[in-house]
Enzyme design. Structure first.
Site, PDB file in Angstrom:
ATOM      1  N   ASP A 130      -4.218  -1.917   4.982  1.00 41.64           N
ATOM      2  CA  ASP A 130      -3.897  -1.909   3.947  1.00 41.64           C
ATOM      3  C   ASP A 130      -3.343  -2.102   2.737  1.00 41.64           C
ATOM      4  O   ASP A 130      -2.538  -1.726   3.384  1.00 41.64           O
ATOM      5  CB  ASP A 130      -4.657   0.185   3.545  1.00 41.64           C
ATOM      6  CG  ASP A 130      -5.028   1.083   4.540  1.00 41.64           C
ATOM      7  OD1 ASP A 130      -6.132   0.293   5.071  1.00 41.64           O
ATOM      8  OD2 ASP A 130      -5.071   2.336   4.460  1.00 41.64           O
TER       9      ASP A 130
ATOM     10  N   HIS B 121       0.965  -1.141  -0.082  1.00 44.63           N
ATOM     11  CA  HIS B 121       0.430  -0.305   0.166  1.00 44.63           C
ATOM     12  C   HIS B 121       1.247   1.653  -0.697  1.00 44.63           C
ATOM     13  O   HIS B 121       0.700   2.033  -0.853  1.00 44.63           O
ATOM     14  CB  HIS B 121      -1.047   0.028   1.441  1.00 44.63           C
ATOM     15  CG  HIS B 121      -1.374   0.799   1.663  1.00 44.63           C
ATOM     16  ND1 HIS B 121      -2.941   1.664   1.059  1.00 44.63           N
ATOM     17  CD2 HIS B 121      -1.363   2.375   2.596  1.00 44.63           C
ATOM     18  CE1 HIS B 121      -2.866   1.925   1.347  1.00 44.63           C
ATOM     19  NE2 HIS B 121      -2.799   3.039   2.262  1.00 44.63           N
TER      20      HIS B 121
ATOM     21  N   GLU C 131      -9.059  -5.091   5.012  1.00 45.95           N
ATOM     22  CA  GLU C 131      -9.851  -3.424   4.543  1.00 45.95           C
ATOM     23  C   GLU C 131     -11.041  -3.955   3.306  1.00 45.95           C
ATOM     24  O   GLU C 131     -10.398  -4.470   2.973  1.00 45.95           O
ATOM     25  CB  GLU C 131      -8.863  -2.379   3.936  1.00 45.95           C
ATOM     26  CG  GLU C 131      -7.779  -2.702   3.088  1.00 45.95           C
ATOM     27  CD  GLU C 131      -7.501  -1.683   1.939  1.00 45.95           C
ATOM     28  OE1 GLU C 131      -8.482  -0.551   2.156  1.00 45.95           O
ATOM     29  OE2 GLU C 131      -6.446  -2.352   1.403  1.00 45.95           O
TER      30      GLU C 131
END
Lengths: 655, 599
Positions: free
Chosen positions: B178, B157, B203
């Site tokens: 994430d 991420h 997520e």
């Protein structure tokens, strides 16, 4: 458990370990000390070495072997082989490489023979190592290949290896061993193909190997990403200690705790220079360099492109600064010098705490990054790239430390004639006088400051004491004092009971007796268990299930329904049955009472001293009860026997 | 059978302020400790009083894990450790540990210096907090204590983003933080082993999105920027210092070079320059391609991109400016926005998600009049573009990850409730597993089932296996081997051993019960003939049992059954004897002999 030693040099180890049905290769080191027998590859033509003459033995040649001597050249009064470089690879013929499940590589120096295995044999297992060990290992390999291929020799010298030729050659050539098994160097293509097969693994990462064992690398403090290995099954633990250092240099410190209390500890890669203290040596290195520079001489340091070389840059630059010599340039020559410097700065996770904390600032962890930007350290791929840039006096770091190839060859020839210059040997892999052999006589000052950060004998003995292995396995050479100091009885591994020893080509059987295996009880089956507490803190239950094996993991599952319920009994009716057990001694009176309740009449009890005999005359039955055993002799009806049986069981504990 | 308990203190059916409490095997773990960028009051921090009213968090938490350096994942950390009170271990990756304090300090400055907030953590608090952090490497198995173990996986991420596996004994949970399942210009794709956790907490920012190809979006972005500057407009790209900024810089840098453009590109100074340095030093955490080429050229050394100075805001002519922060809620990006907003030639490109309440969120929702601090209304005339460069996994990516790690349950966090519903249905249908989506403060309890590991004596294992499968044939996987043993429990130790051995060990005296019955038959011929007949009979009836002749002329079956024949030429007595363990076999055999011999 078996251990096979495939290497003749405990500092370039290669083992095969058979453990719990898994075959592991531990390290894959390449011993290149035999390069000393070869004539150096000159960088520029017209030098002393390229003028070396064919050897003429002092006795009459036999025709049969005459042209063999064409391969042997005389240079500075010594004999060298004039031919393609050949490597002494590990003894691979005594094992079946296709059976090896995995190769565990400890550090960048123990990977160098890997292409011979992945590219030229039937090996099809996995290879595990850390990212820095792989990247630095790649640099070492690429440098080696580059040096060998740069000014290639085309002739492959084989005739001198014939027994009858070899025996007439003077030492040390005569003593070269296993010459017929030497192999030519691998190629760049081999390196790429080989290293693409490697799986990267981090420190303390548990790597499952066929469900049977778990291998974990733990930091060994020797070089970037260097590791020792813990190989564990549920009940046994083998530790393999390879290149290890307890000194504070640039790598992440050694992690000792995971190595404790193993069944077997295999020890390799102890110091090659037990008489030299690395701290003192690095001090001498700095002092000798500064003195030479002050007197206007140049300093030549034969080195590898990574490892201790980083520490040399750091220590030397600081020392020169102190001596007011900060303006003296340091040149670093290696085909992989770019990578060597760049990679060192991106491996923060693998560095000592103090170096690591720098990247949080964010600054480069090694001072050589700054030295580069200040222009104090300059690196070049080769001699041809540096051309006019050389300012003298200067310090040149160049490979290869064997002095048989690489740019260092040129500098030895160039600077060797002047007594103001100094060559400082720091790499312990090669005996320095032999290394200098073909260049003799040299007028330059020769310093020997070997810096080997590997464990010395007292560190190793202390480590073993702390780790407390059940069995210790060490190289045979570690149990006797080194040849050059045969009276130093402290320079041995000292351990009671005396350790198992390995040497080249030997197969060791290790007495690790496995008593337990691990099995999982299915949650459904486990839910049905009703353990009975028989003593405080101890409970027992009987368990019957079907044992399934998948990926070497045993799982005990409930019996298949049709078998357990008996609906689909197989032809003989007893395919599967649950066993039960009874305990204790029955109280005779209770037993009689229960039988009476069951409708058995006419019970006569006779005391025998140690027990009782019960007669049931109506049912033609005799019961002998003797403490913990009962014998029911029933000549009557089956239903009577069942009644007596059930009565007795009621009077006993049952599982 | 035990359960897992999960309570989101933030990010439950919500984006922002990620903070999830996990109870696993009696251990309490906090996953992320973020702040909500959309609030300025106490709602921006998670409600830590949920854990302990007295504020002594250390005794209630075994460890805190931070997935990456975005403030909605780590922003509340100094508040929690220094102002509430937590001294236990905090784990994050090396790059996160390096970059996190910088972003925290940056935010602190905005909050305190610019907004004049009091009751905010101080610089010293950030430093003390970071001292409690233990940096971890990818894939390293870290023992938090004797039972609790964690392991980080690459999440892609942002630089240093990680997914964490938390394990206690047989139970395990994976928290993704994430993540991004497609490699981008500077980071690789997230990846995880087939670790089959009991629960995957993922997520779900883009729960319903399946994005078009990355290349199209990039081309689109470059075209928009190029068109705007060609018309003489200024382009503002609000970014967070690290992450997207570097990716977009690489993109623009190569485009400028290729198109030979001269329009200046600026980067807000300080933080971002330093940020590029982090990328250079932590290059092992970037994509394969960047790693491969970094020796020749470090991708994070930009030639076309120069430092920005506040005075350049009013400069005439076109320019492209990267400025922080990314949601236009404060700082330089907001200042530039304010002065450029009124010109329709200009453009603002929002490259990432904006939380509710920020200016970024408002303009993305099409609001053209925005109220600023002092009741001042700002007229937004410039063109507002949204480009999703945000490196989150889309629905397809989330499904891929579930396929990779094969969880037994899934929980959705860090997403909008409505979108989660859609994804939840999809997951439950496609993988046939339960999917949870608790709201903040709501606890999800998840039952887990596990096999119980025990030690089995090798003797027992070998013997029992050889009893049921012949030594000559390889073990047949389809025909299970029946194992019978005694499970002895001493303290925490479970051992499956041979029953007799277990009784000895526990001092139990087995009662030896034996039965003896006689079958009398009238049969002519020598005794040996009868014995032979019985032997053949037994053998044919009991195919799976060992039936053997003994030296003394008796027959043994299995372990304890004994058959002896005595008598003369006319009649024979057949003595059948067996022990209680072979009761079923013995009585069966007796019945066979009785029926087949006496009739």
């Amino acid at each position: 458990m078996k251990l096979v030693c495939l290497s003749s040099n405990p500092s370039k180890p290669c083992f095969v370990l058979y453990f719990k049905g898994v075959t592991l290769m531990l390290d894959c080191g390449l011993d290149i000390t035999q390069l000393q027998h070869f004539l150096p590859i000159p960088v520029v033509p017209g030098t002393q070495i390229s003028k070396a003459r064919s050897w003429t033995p002092g006795f009459e040649k036999k025709n049969k072997i005459g042209d063999a001597y064409q391969e042997v050249k005389e240079c500075s009064g010594r004999l060298f082989i004039d031919g393609c470089f050949e490597m002494a690879i590990p003894e691979l013929e005594i094992i079946d490489l296709s059976q090896i499940d995995a190769i565990l590589i400890s550090n960048s120096t123990c990977i160098l023979a890997l292409p011979y295995i992945t590219e030229y044999t039937g090996f099809k297992g996995h290879v595990y190592t850390t990212e820095p060990a792989l990247q630095v290992g790649r640099m070492y390999m690429e440098e080696l290949v580059k040096y060998v291929e740069r000014n290639p020799r085309t002739n492959i010298a084989t005739k001198w290896k014939q027994e009858e030729v070899l025996m007439h050659l003077p030492a040390p050539l005569k003593d070269a061993v296993n010459t017929l098994k030497w192999k030519q160097c691998y190629t760049k293509h081999d390196i790429d193909s080989c290293l693409s097969k490697v799986t990267l693994i981090g420190f303390n990462q548990k790597m499952d190997i066929y469900g049977s064992v778990e291998a974990t690398p733990v930091s060994s403090g020797y070089s970037l990403g260097s590791s020792n290995w813990v190989i564990k099954s549920t009940h046994e633990k083998v530790c393999y200690v390879s290149g290890t250092s307890t000194l504070t240099t640039h790598p992440k410190p050694m992690d000792q705790a995971p190595l404790r209390n193993s069944d077997v500890l295999i020890l390799s890669c102890l110091t090659q220079t037990p008489l030299a203290n690395p701290d003192t040596m690095i001090g001498e290195f700095c002092v000798n360099t500064a003195v030479t520079l002050k007197n206007g001489g140049n300093v030549l340091v034969p080195c590898y492109p990574s490892g201790v070389t980083y520490d040399l840059f750091e220590c030397l630059s600081a020392h020169l600064e102190q001596c007011g010599l900060a303006g003296i340039p340091m040149y670093f020559l290696s085909p992989v010098s770019d990578s060597a410097l760049a990679y060192s700065n991106i491996f923060a996770e693998w560095l000592s705490q103090s170096k690591q904390s720098k990247v949080y600032l964010p600054e480069c962890p090694f001072p050589h990054a700054e030295l580069q930007s200040q222009g104090r350290l300059k690196n070049f791929k080769s001699l041809h790239d540096m051309n006019l840039e050389v300012k003298t006096p200067c310090v040149v770091f160049a490979g290869h430390p064997s002095l048989r190839m690489g740019d260092v060859v040129h500098f030895v020839e160039l600077w060797g004639k002047h007594s103001a210059n100094t060559i400082i040997f720091t790499e312990p892999d090669f005996p320095y006088l032999e290394a200098l052999g073909p260049f003799q006589p040299v007028a330059m000052r020769v310093c020997y400051c070997p810096i080997d950060t590997s464990l010395n004998f007292s560190q190793a003995n202390k480590l073993i004491k702390d780790l407390r292995p059940l069995h210790l396995v060490v190289a045979e050479s570690y149990t006797v004092p080194p040849i050059m100091a045969s009276r130093r009885t402290d320079l041995v591994i000292d351990w009671e009971p005396s350790p198992f020893t390995y040497k080249h080509g030997q197969v060791l059987s290790l007495p690790v007796k496995r008593k337990f295996e691990s099995v999982e009880i299915d949650s459904e089956l486990a839910a049905k268990m009703e353990p009975v507490e028989v003593k405080a803190g101890s409970a027992i239950t009987m368990i019957t299930g079907s044992l399934n094996v998948r990926d070497n993991v045993y799982i005990l599952k409930p019996l298949p329904k049709e078998v357990a319920s008996g609906q689909k009994r197989s032809h003989d009716g007893f395919e599967v049955h649950k066993k039960s057990y009874i305990f204790g001694s029955p109280n005779i009176q209770t037993f009689v009472d229960v039988m009476t309740q069951q409708g058995i009449s006419s019970i006569k009890v006779e005391d025998t001293g140690s027990g009782s005999i019960i007669h049931l005359p109506n049912d033609e039955t005799l019961i002998q009860v003797d403490g913990d055993s009962t014998h029911i002799i029933c000549e009557g009806d089956e239903s009577i026997r069942v009644k007596i049986r059930d009565s007795l069981i009621k009077c006993l504990k049952r599982l | 059978m035990t359960e897992l308990r999960v309570t989101p203190l933030g990010a439950g059916q919500d984006v922002g302020r990620s903070c999830i409490l996990l109870t696993i095997g009696g251990k309490n773990v906090m996953l992320d400790c973020g702040m909500h960028m959309g609030y300025n009051d106490e709602r921006r921090f998670p409600d830590f009083s949920y854990i302990a009213r007295d504020g002594k968090l250390t005794e209630h938490l075994d460890c805190v894990i931070i997935s990456h350096f975005h403030l909605d994942h780590c922003g509340a950390l100094p508040y929690m450790t220094e102002m509430i009170g937590y001294d236990g271990p905090i784990y994050m990756t090396h790059p996160t540990k390096a970059i996190c304090p910088i972003l925290l300090e940056d935010m602190r400055k905005i909050a305190v210096d610019r907004k004049g907030e009091t009751n905010f953590f101080t610089s010293d608090m950030i430093k003390t907090c970071m001292k409690k952090v233990i940096a971890v490497n990818l894939h390293q198995n870290i023992q938090v204590d004797d039972e609790l173990e964690i392991k980080a996986y690459y999440a892609g991420h942002v630089l240093g983003a990680a997914m964490f596996e938390v394990r206690v004994g047989q139970q395990s949970v994976v928290y993704t933080g994430d993540y991004n399942m497609t490699p981008d210009r500077h980071l690789g794709a997230a990846s995880i082993d087939k670790c089959r956790p009991d629960l995957l907490i993922t997520e779900s920012t883009y729960a319903t999105t399946i994005r078009d190809s990355k290349r199209c979006r990039e081309r689109d972005f470059l075209k928009k920027v190029h068109d705007c500057v060609e018309k003489g407009g200024k382009v503002l790209i609000p970014v967070f210092a690290l992450g997207r900024a570097q990716e977009l810089c690489i993109l623009l840098e190569t485009y400028w070079e290729r198109m030979n453009l001269k329009v200046p590109i600026y980067f807000s100074l300080g933080l971002t320059e330093k940020a590029n340095n982090y990328y250079k030093l932590f290059i092992t955490w970037t994509s394969q391609k960047i790693k491969k080429t970094f020796v020749e050229r470090n991708m994070f050394e930009f030639n076309h991109i120069k430092g920005f100075d506040r005075s350049y805001i009013e400069n005439p002519g076109p320019m492209v400016v990267f400025a922080t922060p990314g949601m236009l809620h404060a700082g330089l990006s907001l200042q530039i926005f304010k002065s450029w907003a009124s010109n329709e030639l200009n453009m603002v490109i929002m490259p990432g998600y904006c939380v509710a309440g920020t200016v970024g969120h408002k303009i993305l929702n099409g609001q053209r009049k925005i109220e600023m601090e002092n009741k001042h209304i700002l007229d937004v005339k410039l063109s507002v573009q949204y480009m999703s460069f945000s490196a989150h996994a889309d629905a397809k990516g989330i499904m891929t990850l579930i396929g990779q790690c094969e969880p037994k349950n899934v929980m959705l966090v860090h997403g909008e409730g409505g979108k989660m519903e859609f994804l939840k249905t999809k997951i439950e249908k496609e993988f046939n597993i339960n999917c949870y989506m608790p709201a903040n403060g709501e606890t999800a309890e998840i039952e887990t089932k596990h096999n119980i590991p025990v030690d089995i004596s090798l003797n027992l294992l070998k013997r029992e296996c050889s009893l049921t499968s012949s030594a000559l044939e390889p073990p047949d996987a389809k025909r299970p081997c029946v194992l019978h043993g005694a499970l002895v429990m001493k303290g925490n130790k479970l051992q499956l051993i041979d029953p007799a051995h277990a009784f000895r060990e526990l001092g139990l005296e087995e009662h030896h019960l034996r039965f003896t019955c006689t079958v009398s038959i009238d049969e002519e011929g020598p005794v040996t003939q009868t014995v032979d007949k019985i032997y053949q009979l037994t053998k044919s009836k009991l195919k799976n049992y060992p039936v053997q002749y003994s030296n003394d002329g008796s027959i043994t079956v299995s372990e304890s059954v004994l058959i002896k024949v005595s008598g003369d030429e006319e009649s024979k007595d057949i003595l059948v004897s067996w022990s209680y363990q072979d009761e079923e076999l013995g009585s069966y055999l007796l019945q066979i002999l009785r029926t087949s011999l006496t009739t």
